[in-house]
Design a protein around this motif. Structure first.
Motif, mmCIF file in Angstrom:
data_model
loop_
_atom_site.group_PDB
_atom_site.id
_atom_site.type_symbol
_atom_site.label_atom_id
_atom_site.label_comp_id
_atom_site.label_asym_id
_atom_site.label_seq_id
_atom_site.Cartn_x
_atom_site.Cartn_y
_atom_site.Cartn_z
ATOM 1 N N HIS A 259 0.153 73.706 43.141
ATOM 2 C CA HIS A 259 1.312 73.417 42.285
ATOM 3 C C HIS A 259 0.835 72.904 40.931
ATOM 4 O O HIS A 259 -0.070 72.065 40.867
ATOM 5 C CB HIS A 259 2.202 72.339 42.939
ATOM 6 N N ARG A 260 1.426 73.459 39.864
ATOM 7 C CA ARG A 260 1.183 72.892 38.547
ATOM 8 C C ARG A 260 2.451 72.981 37.725
ATOM 9 O O ARG A 260 2.967 74.078 37.477
ATOM 10 C CB ARG A 260 0.029 73.597 37.814
ATOM 11 N N ALA A 261 2.964 71.828 37.367
ATOM 12 C CA ALA A 261 4.092 71.722 36.434
ATOM 13 C C ALA A 261 5.246 72.673 36.772
ATOM 14 O O ALA A 261 5.748 73.385 35.907
ATOM 15 C CB ALA A 261 3.601 71.957 35.009
ATOM 16 N N ASP A 292 13.109 76.462 38.461
ATOM 17 C CA ASP A 292 13.834 76.086 37.247
ATOM 18 C C ASP A 292 14.027 74.572 37.251
ATOM 19 O O ASP A 292 13.837 73.903 38.274
ATOM 20 C CB ASP A 292 15.163 76.846 37.138
ATOM 21 N N ALA A 293 14.413 74.025 36.089
ATOM 22 C CA ALA A 293 14.434 72.568 35.927
ATOM 23 C C ALA A 293 15.387 71.910 36.927
ATOM 24 O O ALA A 293 15.084 70.850 37.487
ATOM 25 C CB ALA A 293 14.824 72.218 34.493
ATOM 26 N N ALA A 294 16.544 72.563 37.189
ATOM 27 C CA ALA A 294 17.538 71.938 38.085
ATOM 28 C C ALA A 294 16.998 71.873 39.514
ATOM 29 O O ALA A 294 17.118 70.843 40.192
ATOM 30 C CB ALA A 294 18.841 72.745 38.039
ATOM 31 N N THR A 295 16.383 72.963 39.970
ATOM 32 C CA THR A 295 15.824 72.978 41.335
ATOM 33 C C THR A 295 14.718 71.938 41.469
ATOM 34 O O THR A 295 14.619 71.223 42.466
ATOM 35 C CB THR A 295 15.251 74.381 41.650
ATOM 36 N N ARG A 296 13.909 71.854 40.423
ATOM 37 C CA ARG A 296 12.797 70.907 40.464
ATOM 38 C C ARG A 296 13.321 69.464 40.534
ATOM 39 O O ARG A 296 12.783 68.631 41.264
ATOM 40 C CB ARG A 296 11.957 71.089 39.191
ATOM 41 N N ARG A 297 14.382 69.216 39.792
ATOM 42 C CA ARG A 297 14.952 67.870 39.791
ATOM 43 C C ARG A 297 15.478 67.514 41.183
ATOM 44 O O ARG A 297 15.204 66.434 41.719
ATOM 45 C CB ARG A 297 16.082 67.797 38.749
ATOM 46 N N VAL A 298 16.229 68.451 41.800
ATOM 47 C CA VAL A 298 16.799 68.181 43.127
ATOM 48 C C VAL A 298 15.677 68.002 44.159
ATOM 49 O O VAL A 298 15.718 67.078 44.981
ATOM 50 C CB VAL A 298 17.761 69.316 43.556
ATOM 51 N N GLU A 299 14.669 68.857 44.107
ATOM 52 C CA GLU A 299 13.553 68.696 45.051
ATOM 53 C C GLU A 299 12.881 67.348 44.885
ATOM 54 O O GLU A 299 12.509 66.696 45.865
ATOM 55 C CB GLU A 299 12.505 69.807 44.834
ATOM 56 N N GLY A 300 12.733 66.935 43.628
ATOM 57 C CA GLY A 300 12.104 65.634 43.359
ATOM 58 C C GLY A 300 12.910 64.502 43.963
ATOM 59 O O GLY A 300 12.361 63.571 44.573
ATOM 60 N N LEU A 301 14.240 64.588 43.833
ATOM 61 C CA LEU A 301 15.102 63.543 44.407
ATOM 62 C C LEU A 301 15.020 63.570 45.931
ATOM 63 O O LEU A 301 14.977 62.523 46.589
ATOM 64 C CB LEU A 301 16.555 63.737 43.953
#
Ligand SMILES: C[S@@+](CC[C@H](N)C(=O)[O-])C[C@H]1O[C@@H](n2cnc3c(N)ncnc32)[C@H](O)[C@@H]1O
Ligand code: SF4
Length: 350
Positions: A259-261, A292-301
């Motif tokens: 994984h990178r960024a 995408d940014a939204a998916t990444r945000r939800v996964e992070g949460l």
């Protein structure tokens, strides 16, 4: 933080609940495979891979490989000062010589697959070691000077009573481990266990076992810092924390993920294909995706919700979640009861 994961896809015997990419009939490939991993690593280093703050040899059974051949791979990894270096070991493969070789090359943590301390539960899980082997391994780990180590246990094996599970956790606590990972046995598609419904674990039984484990581990000074992980202060696994914080990491070997960024990619699954690609100078990558940014945000949460750090208090509608979440300052954290329902609560984050 930057992590390196090395996958070692060989086991002495396949446990019938396990769906990891590992093989029990290919030990003749170990030497050639590890040389290919070192080659893949060297190419990444030549491409400017950063120094690793954590390295994890996982499997499979890394401790099945000749230790000097495994350590030749570690020697190819640029390490940041104070890097955490872990090797997963099965208790019946641990010897003083193996551990001494690891320590001489910079390994400072091992993770032992204990699973159970009750003979009939170990037998039902198809494990090849016994509780005495675990005690012997832990003594050798201490004698080798390893200051931190993890013990993996599983709850929900066929025929395991609540009393059996308490016996396992009590015996594990008596070994005074700095870190414990306790996993609910999951039925993985395609495994022999999946085809045998009579041995499938029961959700309520596993919930009782989770609560009991948390009580016993917490009372012993091991604090829950992720749903399945408990540690004494300062002994949390930095490599796992990197995954849970969506950090960057490179995986080497077959079936390894990187994984990178926000971009993820993974290698081909079998050791044969992996070795053939690397030896012919090709990339072992089999596929990839960019979040995408939204998916990444939800996964992070979702990942953070599973940890002691929790999520920003405003990120979750807590209506109807009394007793399941608690607000601590500006963070929202799951309670013990909430941790049992983490997947259901997570769906509210989407
Ligand atoms: C990939 S294994 C490697 C460790 C080592 N080979 C062993 O089994 O002792 C890592 C851990 O995953 C856990 N595991 C594997 N399959 C599982 C399953 N179906 N359900 C729950 N935990 C599982 C076990 O606790 C195991 O120790
Ligand atoms: S649980 Fe561990 S020992 Fe068993 S097959 Fe999976 S990786 Fe190998």
């Amino acid at each position: 933080m930057f992590g390196v994961y090395v996958h070692v896809p060989f086991c002495a015997k396949r446990c019938d609940y396990c769906a990891f990419a590992t093989w029990a009939d290919r030990s003749h490939l170990i030497g050639q495979y590890l040389r290919a991993v070192a080659t893949e690593l060297q190419r990444a280093v030549d491409d400017g891979m950063p120094a690793a703050t954590s390295v994890f040899f996982g499997g499979g059974t890394p401790s099945l490989a000749p230790p000097d051949e495994l350590m030749a791979v570690l020697d190819a990894v640029p390490l940041a000062p104070g890097a955490e270096v872990t090797v997963e070991c099965n208790p019946d493969t641990v010897t003083a010589e193996l551990l001494a070789t690891y320590v001489a090359h910079g390994v400072n943590r091992v993770s032992l697959g204990v699973q159970s301390m009750v003979p009939h539960v170990l037998a039902a899980l198809g494990r090849t070691h016994d509780p005495a082997n675990v005690e012997r391994s832990v003594a050798l780990v201490r004698e080798a000077g390893l200051l931190t180590f993890n013990l993996d246990v599983i709850y929900g094996g066929a025929g395991e009573t609540l009393a059996d599970w308490e016996q396992t956790v009590t015996a594990v606590v008596a070994l005074d481990p700095p870190h414990v990972s306790a996993y609910a046995l999951t039925v993985e598609a395609g495994t022999p266990l999946a085809g045998d419904p009579g041995r499938h674990p029961d959700d309520d039984d596993q919930a009782d076992k989770y609560e009991r484990a948390d009580e016993l581990l917490t009372a012993a000074g091991l604090a829950s810092y992720e749903i399945s992980n408990w540690a004494r202060p300062g002994h949390e696994s930095r490599h796992n924390q990197l995954y849970w914080r969506q950090g960057d990491y490179r995986g080497f070997g077959c079936a390894a993920h990187s994984h990178r960024a926000g971009r993820r990619w993974w290698n081909v699954r079998t050791p044969e294909r992996y070795v053939a690609l690397v030896e012919s100078g090709c990339s072992a990558e089999a596929g990839g995706e960019t979040l995408d940014a939204a998916t990444r945000r939800v996964e992070g949460l979702q990942l953070a919700l599973r940890t002691r750090e929790g999520i920003p208090a405003g990120a979750l509608d807590t209506d109807g979640l009394d007793g399941l979440v608690v607000v601590e300052g500006d963070r929202l954290v799951l309670t013990r009861a909430g941790r049992l329902l983490a997947n259901e609560i997570s769906t509210r984050l989407a």
